[in-house]
Design an enzyme around this catalytic site. Structure first.
Site, PDB file in Angstrom:
ATOM      1  N   TYR A 151       1.050  -1.369   0.003  1.00 27.56           N
ATOM      2  CA  TYR A 151      -0.006   0.001  -0.015  1.00 27.56           C
ATOM      3  C   TYR A 151       1.039   1.204   0.167  1.00 27.56           C
ATOM      4  O   TYR A 151       0.599   2.227  -0.809  1.00 27.56           O
ATOM      5  CB  TYR A 151      -0.937   0.127   1.193  1.00 27.56           C
ATOM      6  CG  TYR A 151      -1.558   1.342   1.390  1.00 27.56           C
ATOM      7  CD1 TYR A 151      -2.592   1.706   0.434  1.00 27.56           C
ATOM      8  CD2 TYR A 151      -1.433   2.159   2.585  1.00 27.56           C
ATOM      9  CE1 TYR A 151      -3.161   2.794   0.384  1.00 27.56           C
ATOM     10  CE2 TYR A 151      -2.095   3.303   2.458  1.00 27.56           C
ATOM     11  CZ  TYR A 151      -3.012   3.934   1.581  1.00 27.56           C
ATOM     12  OH  TYR A 151      -3.644   5.019   1.714  1.00 27.56           O
ATOM     13  N   ARG A 223     -11.291  13.416   2.107  1.00 28.64           N
ATOM     14  CA  ARG A 223     -12.185  12.567   2.581  1.00 28.64           C
ATOM     15  C   ARG A 223     -13.466  12.290   2.125  1.00 28.64           C
ATOM     16  O   ARG A 223     -14.208  11.493   2.354  1.00 28.64           O
ATOM     17  CB  ARG A 223     -12.371  13.092   4.304  1.00 28.64           C
ATOM     18  CG  ARG A 223     -11.013  13.056   4.920  1.00 28.64           C
ATOM     19  CD  ARG A 223     -10.613  11.881   5.201  1.00 28.64           C
ATOM     20  NE  ARG A 223      -9.525  11.766   6.131  1.00 28.64           N
ATOM     21  CZ  ARG A 223      -8.882  10.723   6.547  1.00 28.64           C
ATOM     22  NH1 ARG A 223      -9.158   9.829   6.242  1.00 28.64           N
ATOM     23  NH2 ARG A 223      -7.887  10.957   7.213  1.00 28.64           N
ATOM     24  N   GLU A 323     -14.053  -1.035   6.214  1.00 26.66           N
ATOM     25  CA  GLU A 323     -14.290   0.442   5.685  1.00 26.66           C
ATOM     26  C   GLU A 323     -15.535   0.750   4.910  1.00 26.66           C
ATOM     27  O   GLU A 323     -16.092  -0.310   4.229  1.00 26.66           O
ATOM     28  CB  GLU A 323     -13.092   0.624   4.842  1.00 26.66           C
ATOM     29  CG  GLU A 323     -12.729   2.095   4.055  1.00 26.66           C
ATOM     30  CD  GLU A 323     -11.493   2.145   3.570  1.00 26.66           C
ATOM     31  OE1 GLU A 323     -10.398   2.103   4.381  1.00 26.66           O
ATOM     32  OE2 GLU A 323     -11.607   2.392   2.366  1.00 26.66           O
TER      33      GLU A 323
HETATM   34  C1  3EB Z   1      -7.700   6.186   6.166  1.00 23.76           C
HETATM   35  O1  3EB Z   1      -8.679   6.897   6.717  1.00 23.76           O
HETATM   36  C2  3EB Z   1      -8.145   4.896   5.711  1.00 23.76           C
HETATM   37  O2  3EB Z   1      -5.268   5.743  -0.084  1.00 23.76           O
HETATM   38  O3  3EB Z   1      -6.884   6.436  -1.422  1.00 23.76           O
HETATM   39  C3  3EB Z   1      -9.159   5.515   2.869  1.00 23.76           C
HETATM   40  C4  3EB Z   1      -9.748   6.124   1.720  1.00 23.76           C
HETATM   41  C5  3EB Z   1      -7.907   5.210   2.890  1.00 23.76           C
HETATM   42  C6  3EB Z   1      -8.561   6.394   0.872  1.00 23.76           C
HETATM   43  C7  3EB Z   1      -6.586   6.064  -0.365  1.00 23.76           C
HETATM   44  C8  3EB Z   1      -7.002   5.282   2.152  1.00 23.76           C
HETATM   45  C9  3EB Z   1      -7.278   5.883   0.751  1.00 23.76           C
HETATM   46  O4  3EB Z   1      -6.404   6.433   6.064  1.00 23.76           O
HETATM   47  C10 3EB Z   1      -7.508   4.707   4.404  1.00 23.76           C
END
Ligand code: 3EB
Length: 330
Positions: A151, A223, A323
């Site tokens: 990741y 977000r 998630e």
């Molecule tokens: C977080 O809150 C959880 O790397 O595009 C959520 C949404 C998360 C998108 C991304 C990663 C991504 O960090 C992980």
């Protein structure tokens, strides 16, 4: 003369959000409907199509048969291919998707760079250059230690591939691990010829400001994204993250509660009424298949009547069990 004025007015009106919905049925019938911008299927069991608007997501669903996901606009839709990128456009909206094998690009970082460069090249040359929402599905997302975790390599490659194009701000996004073909990277997006409004969660550190412990290159996403007419909120992958830290390790129920609190915080920040409804499709990505029933029970109790697709997917931090992402229409 009159008609000319109306056209000018029509072009300046905010673009109405595409309708996104789950539906059971045939891929060909969904593609044949007027205004179909994209059709997504889930898992290996679903049928194939050569249509550029069709994408088979490499995540298995806990529902059998899994519904299709349809994106529809009130306009004629054209579509095509540009190298490895498939696209469809209509009414000011653009769907684009790319699937790559990491082996051809030196691993998850190189593949992410290539995927984002290819998508960027398409979008830069079109009117629909505002990338509002993007989904990333990569295999074995948590394999590798420390900065070599896949990741984190993906995050580095993504940032390189984005280049300066997202200097004004990142799209809303999801990044999830699939259990499909080894080394397969899938990236698809929704773009528009008008900008959206980026929404951050006041309970969380913005992802691009995460401290060094989460990798050399912080994740590049917003977000959530309020679409141009403010008639829908595209919600990024949302988990039990508070500040920058993962909360409630090994506690599925507490992680779900925290995730719901984060979802509500995003709705409030997007100036939307609280809660979800029958028009607001969500996805829940569940790490352990044994947790799927409990996740479904929690969501149907808290959000009765809300369409939720449960998918087997790994969250990008190994301590996170679930998630949720999706849409809320205003
Ligand atoms: C977080 O809150 C959880 O790397 O595009 C959520 C949404 C998360 C998108 C991304 C990663 C991504 O960090 C992980």
């Amino acid at each position: 003369m009159m008609q000319g004025c109306e056209n000018v007015l029509a072009r300046t009106l905010p673009r109405r959000a595409p309708r996104v919905a789950y539906r059971n049925g045939e891929v060909a019938a969904a593609l044949a409907e007027h205004g179909t911008l994209a059709v997504l299927g889930f898992g290996s069991g679903v049928s194939a199509s050569e249509d550029p608007r069709w994408l088979r997501v490499a995540l298995e669903s806990f529902d059998a048969p899994a519904p299709l996901e349809l994106w529809q606009v009130d306009a004629e839709v054209s579509h095509g291919r540009d190298g490895a990128v498939r696209w469809a456009a209509g009414g000011g909206w653009l769907f684009a998707a790319v699937e790559l094998d990491e082996a051809a690009h030196g691993g998850p970082g190189g593949a992410a760079t290539h995927a984002y460069q290819a998508l960027r090249q398409l979008v830069e040359g079109r009117a629909e250059r505002h990338v509002l929402r993007i989904w990333n599905y990569l295999e074995a997302i948590n394999r590798g230690e420390g900065d070599a975790e896949r990741y984190k390599l993906f995050c580095e490659g993504r940032a390189t591939g984005m280049g300066a194009f997202f200097a004004e701000g990142f799209p809303a996004a999801t990044a999830i691990g699939h259990h499909g073909p080894a080394g397969r990277l899938q990236v698809y997006l929704l773009a528009c010829d008008q900008p959206g409004e980026r929404i951050e969660n006041p309970r969380q550190v913005s992802a691009w400001c995460y401290p060094r412990q989460y990798g050399r290159t912080p994740p590049s996403f917003a977000r959530a994204m309020l679409l141009p007419a403010q008639d829908a909120l595209a919600i990024s992958g949302t988990a039990a993250v508070v500040g920058h830290a993962s909360a409630h390790e090994d506690d599925l129920h507490a992680q779900l509660e925290e995730t719901f609190t984060n979802l509500e915080a995003l709705l409030a920040r997007g100036r939307l009424a609280p809660g979800f409804d029958t028009q607001s499709p969500l996805k829940a990505y569940v790490r352990h298949p044994a947790d799927a029933a409990q996740v479904r029970e929690f969501i149907t109790r808290r959000l009765p009547g809300v369409p939720v697709l449960l998918l087997h997917g790994d969250i990008c931090r190994s301590e996170l069990l679930v998630e949720i992402d999706g849409w809320r229409y205003a």
